[in-house]
Design an enzyme around this catalytic site. Structure first.
Site, PDB file in Angstrom:
ATOM      1  N   CYS A 226      -6.225  11.189  11.524  1.00 35.01           N
ATOM      2  CA  CYS A 226      -5.507  12.382  11.961  1.00 35.01           C
ATOM      3  C   CYS A 226      -6.092  13.013  12.955  1.00 35.01           C
ATOM      4  O   CYS A 226      -5.630  14.225  13.324  1.00 35.01           O
ATOM      5  CB  CYS A 226      -4.725  12.905  10.799  1.00 35.01           C
ATOM      6  SG  CYS A 226      -3.672  11.829   9.700  1.00 35.01           S
TER       7      CYS A 226
ATOM      8  N   GLU B  75      -3.137  27.328   0.679  1.00 36.43           N
ATOM      9  CA  GLU B  75      -2.899  26.605   2.225  1.00 36.43           C
ATOM     10  C   GLU B  75      -1.747  27.286   3.036  1.00 36.43           C
ATOM     11  O   GLU B  75      -1.565  27.433   4.166  1.00 36.43           O
ATOM     12  CB  GLU B  75      -2.711  25.368   2.113  1.00 36.43           C
ATOM     13  CG  GLU B  75      -3.966  24.352   1.960  1.00 36.43           C
ATOM     14  CD  GLU B  75      -4.596  23.969   3.123  1.00 36.43           C
ATOM     15  OE1 GLU B  75      -4.336  24.385   4.087  1.00 36.43           O
ATOM     16  OE2 GLU B  75      -5.601  23.084   3.203  1.00 36.43           O
TER      17      GLU B  75
ATOM     18  N   SER C  76       8.391   8.367   2.067  1.00 39.14           N
ATOM     19  CA  SER C  76       8.817   7.057   2.357  1.00 39.14           C
ATOM     20  C   SER C  76       8.672   5.962   1.144  1.00 39.14           C
ATOM     21  O   SER C  76       9.546   5.456   0.607  1.00 39.14           O
ATOM     22  CB  SER C  76       7.985   6.128   3.277  1.00 39.14           C
ATOM     23  OG  SER C  76       6.502   6.163   3.100  1.00 39.14           O
TER      24      SER C  76
ATOM     25  N   ARG D 241       3.296   4.242   6.700  1.00 37.74           N
ATOM     26  CA  ARG D 241       2.317   3.704   7.261  1.00 37.74           C
ATOM     27  C   ARG D 241       2.467   2.530   7.972  1.00 37.74           C
ATOM     28  O   ARG D 241       1.824   2.410   9.031  1.00 37.74           O
ATOM     29  CB  ARG D 241       0.980   3.966   6.504  1.00 37.74           C
ATOM     30  CG  ARG D 241       0.713   5.469   6.301  1.00 37.74           C
ATOM     31  CD  ARG D 241      -0.902   5.427   5.490  1.00 37.74           C
ATOM     32  NE  ARG D 241      -0.952   6.836   5.062  1.00 37.74           N
ATOM     33  CZ  ARG D 241      -1.903   7.258   4.416  1.00 37.74           C
ATOM     34  NH1 ARG D 241      -2.625   6.363   3.549  1.00 37.74           N
ATOM     35  NH2 ARG D 241      -1.898   8.608   3.954  1.00 37.74           N
TER      36      ARG D 241
ATOM     37  N   LYS E 198       0.097  19.551   1.985  1.00 38.91           N
ATOM     38  CA  LYS E 198       0.149  17.866   2.182  1.00 38.91           C
ATOM     39  C   LYS E 198      -0.717  17.305   1.301  1.00 38.91           C
ATOM     40  O   LYS E 198      -1.899  17.612   1.549  1.00 38.91           O
ATOM     41  CB  LYS E 198       0.294  17.570   3.593  1.00 38.91           C
ATOM     42  CG  LYS E 198       0.396  15.991   3.817  1.00 38.91           C
ATOM     43  CD  LYS E 198       0.316  15.699   5.230  1.00 38.91           C
ATOM     44  CE  LYS E 198       0.661  14.346   5.384  1.00 38.91           C
ATOM     45  NZ  LYS E 198       0.486  14.065   6.914  1.00 38.91           N
TER      46      LYS E 198
ATOM     47  N   LYS F  97       4.822  18.488   0.615  1.00 40.64           N
ATOM     48  CA  LYS F  97       4.867  16.995   0.736  1.00 40.64           C
ATOM     49  C   LYS F  97       3.754  16.130  -0.169  1.00 40.64           C
ATOM     50  O   LYS F  97       2.762  16.373  -0.004  1.00 40.64           O
ATOM     51  CB  LYS F  97       4.763  16.455   2.397  1.00 40.64           C
ATOM     52  CG  LYS F  97       4.618  15.075   2.581  1.00 40.64           C
ATOM     53  CD  LYS F  97       4.423  15.139   4.183  1.00 40.64           C
ATOM     54  CE  LYS F  97       4.415  13.517   4.352  1.00 40.64           C
ATOM     55  NZ  LYS F  97       3.669  13.378   5.468  1.00 40.64           N
TER      56      LYS F  97
ATOM     57  N   CYS G  71       0.747  15.025  15.152  1.00 43.86           N
ATOM     58  CA  CYS G  71      -0.301  14.484  14.356  1.00 43.86           C
ATOM     59  C   CYS G  71      -0.940  13.287  15.295  1.00 43.86           C
ATOM     60  O   CYS G  71      -0.537  12.857  16.495  1.00 43.86           O
ATOM     61  CB  CYS G  71      -0.133  13.677  13.003  1.00 43.86           C
ATOM     62  SG  CYS G  71      -1.549  13.487  11.986  1.00 43.86           S
TER      63      CYS G  71
ATOM     64  N   CYS H  38      -2.489  10.442  14.181  1.00 46.07           N
ATOM     65  CA  CYS H  38      -2.827   8.813  13.354  1.00 46.07           C
ATOM     66  C   CYS H  38      -2.154   7.981  13.953  1.00 46.07           C
ATOM     67  O   CYS H  38      -2.574   6.942  13.927  1.00 46.07           O
ATOM     68  CB  CYS H  38      -2.899   9.370  12.080  1.00 46.07           C
ATOM     69  SG  CYS H  38      -1.029   9.664  11.602  1.00 46.07           S
TER      70      CYS H  38
ATOM     71  N   TYR I 258      14.919  10.588   4.220  1.00 49.82           N
ATOM     72  CA  TYR I 258      15.467   9.044   4.971  1.00 49.82           C
ATOM     73  C   TYR I 258      17.117   8.636   4.402  1.00 49.82           C
ATOM     74  O   TYR I 258      17.439   7.867   4.829  1.00 49.82           O
ATOM     75  CB  TYR I 258      14.459   7.880   4.577  1.00 49.82           C
ATOM     76  CG  TYR I 258      13.332   8.273   5.207  1.00 49.82           C
ATOM     77  CD1 TYR I 258      12.701   8.021   6.570  1.00 49.82           C
ATOM     78  CD2 TYR I 258      12.107   8.478   4.256  1.00 49.82           C
ATOM     79  CE1 TYR I 258      11.437   8.309   6.989  1.00 49.82           C
ATOM     80  CE2 TYR I 258      10.670   8.735   5.024  1.00 49.82           C
ATOM     81  CZ  TYR I 258      10.567   8.721   6.044  1.00 49.82           C
ATOM     82  OH  TYR I 258       9.347   9.188   6.480  1.00 49.82           O
TER      83      TYR I 258
HETATM   84  C1  PBG Z   1       1.155  11.547   9.612  1.00 49.86           C
HETATM   85  C2  PBG Z   1       2.317  11.420   8.863  1.00 49.86           C
HETATM   86  C3  PBG Z   1       2.195  10.760   7.497  1.00 49.86           C
HETATM   87  C4  PBG Z   1       3.449  10.950   7.147  1.00 49.86           C
HETATM   88  C5  PBG Z   1       4.448  11.818   7.769  1.00 49.86           C
HETATM   89  N1  PBG Z   1       3.328  12.231   8.779  1.00 49.86           N
HETATM   90  C6  PBG Z   1       1.681   9.766   6.922  1.00 49.86           C
HETATM   91  C7  PBG Z   1       0.185  10.202   6.362  1.00 49.86           C
HETATM   92  O1  PBG Z   1      -0.103  11.109   6.191  1.00 49.86           O
HETATM   93  O2  PBG Z   1      -0.713   9.089   6.227  1.00 49.86           O
HETATM   94  C8  PBG Z   1       4.277  10.372   5.690  1.00 49.86           C
HETATM   95  C9  PBG Z   1       5.698  10.479   5.835  1.00 49.86           C
HETATM   96  C10 PBG Z   1       6.344   9.501   4.672  1.00 49.86           C
HETATM   97  O3  PBG Z   1       5.738   8.984   3.842  1.00 49.86           O
HETATM   98  O4  PBG Z   1       7.579   9.540   4.648  1.00 49.86           O
HETATM   99  N2  PBG Z   1       0.209  12.199   9.369  1.00 49.86           N
END
Ligand code: PBG
Length: 323
Positions: A130, A233, A274, A205, A195, A248, A120, A122, A313
């Site tokens: 992204c 998707e 997270s 983030r 996602k 996700k 990605c 970002c 995690y």
């Molecule tokens: C990057 C990405 C994100 C996460 C994984 N890859 C953040 C987002 O899309 O803003 C989130 C992972 C998490 O919250 O544990 N695009």
């Protein structure tokens, strides 16, 4: 029929009986542990927003990865924080970028451990989106080209699986083509296929320094209200060459995992993100819940819904508990 001949409690009457009739089990083989790597040396810094997680430098991350492997966990998922960011996120595909360095170090120290890389932009762009910005919006096709370059550079550094998490249309096709053309036909793609634009990514983030500087991600990540769209998707990503598809977040989207598992034959991954992780940690710390028991219950629910792979995690703690 019915009661008293049928007594559902019979099969719950002892630990062995419960074990015998159990449908779902969590195994260490299902787990993927996310790791954060940043530029520097000898770094192992606790991440404030994510209890128990750390920022590593490429040298220390190899030791951490070796420890993860010694617990029996088959794979790590790498996220990178570059020293410098720019408009296009060019450090994402730099030959000596921080992720590329980490891949080489880990594969050298622990070749059997699978290295999955988050693909990605970002974390690498100055604006935190992204992809590449054109007229205030993320430009889809130009971003796909840069994602393919990034994925290819990860493969060149030794990644086993690349995992695009950007939600651009067609990125799996771009990545698959780039891998094929450069003889990386055995590098697998695990696409973040469904996602959602979720508030559960908050702590991440912070950890990845990847919050968008303006606006939000709703023009590319999915609307939490939609379910059929997730199936579309996933189908597209499989058609474009994804080997594993991901849903996700996990907990608020167990219905999506369930539908995906029933409908598609490839492995389904679920990302226990997270915010989900920190809700359990915070409630545990307050003494409100037994965090360890909840962690296992959550992992079981994700498997029961139909996921084959859990990115979490909690992977280290789960592995220890399961051994
Ligand atoms: C990057 C990405 C994100 C996460 C994984 N890859 C953040 C987002 O899309 O803003 C989130 C992972 C998490 O919250 O544990 N695009």
């Amino acid at each position: 029929m019915g009661f008293p001949r049928n007594r559902m409690r019979r099969l719950r009457s002892s630990p062995s009986m419960r074990r015998l009739v159990r449908n779902t089990s969590v195994s260490v083989n299902d787990l993927v542990y996310p790791l954060f790597v940043r530029e520097g040396e000898a770094i192992k810094e606790p991440i404030k927003s994510m209890t128990g997680c750390h920022h590593f430098s490429p040298d220390t991350i190899a030791d951490e990865a070796a420890e993860v492997a010694s617990l029996g966990i088959p794979a790590v998922l790498l996220f990178g924080l570059p020293a410098e960011k720019d408009e296009t996120g060019s450090q994402a595909w730099a030959e000596n970028g921080v992720v590329q360095q980490a891949i080489r170090r880990i594969k050298k120290a622990t070749p059997e451990l699978l290295v999955v890389t988050d693909v990605c932009l970002c974390e690498f762009t100055s604006h935190g989106h992204c992809g590449v910005i054109k007229d205030g919006k993320v430009d889809n096709d130009q971003t796909c080209e840069l994602l393919a370059r990034t994925a290819l550079s990860h493969a060149q550094a030794g990644a086993d699986i690349v995992a695009p998490s950007d939600m651009m249309d067609g990125r799996v096709r771009y990545i698959r083509e780039a891998l094929e053309e450069n003889d990386f036909e055995n590098v697998a793609i695990m696409s973040y296929a469904a996602k959602y634009a979720s508030a559960f990514y908050g702590p991440f983030r912070d950890a990845a320094e990847s919050a968008p500087a303006f606006g939000d991600r709703r023009a590319y990540q999915m609307d939490p209200s939609n379910s059929d769209e997730a199936m579309a998707e996933i189908a597209l990503d499989i058609e474009e060459g994804a080997d594993i598809v991901m849903v996700k977040p996990a907990l608020a989207y167990l219905d999506i995992i369930c539908r995906a598992g029933q409908r598609f034959d490839c492995p389904i991954a679920a990302y226990n993100v997270s915010g989900e992780y920190m809700m359990i940690n915070a409630a545990g710390k307050e003494g409100l819940v037994d965090a360890e028991a909840i962690m296992m219950e959550v992992a079981t629910s994700i498997k029961r819904a139909g996921a084959d792979i859990i990115i979490t995690y909690f992977a280290r703690e789960l592995a220890e508990l399961l051994s």
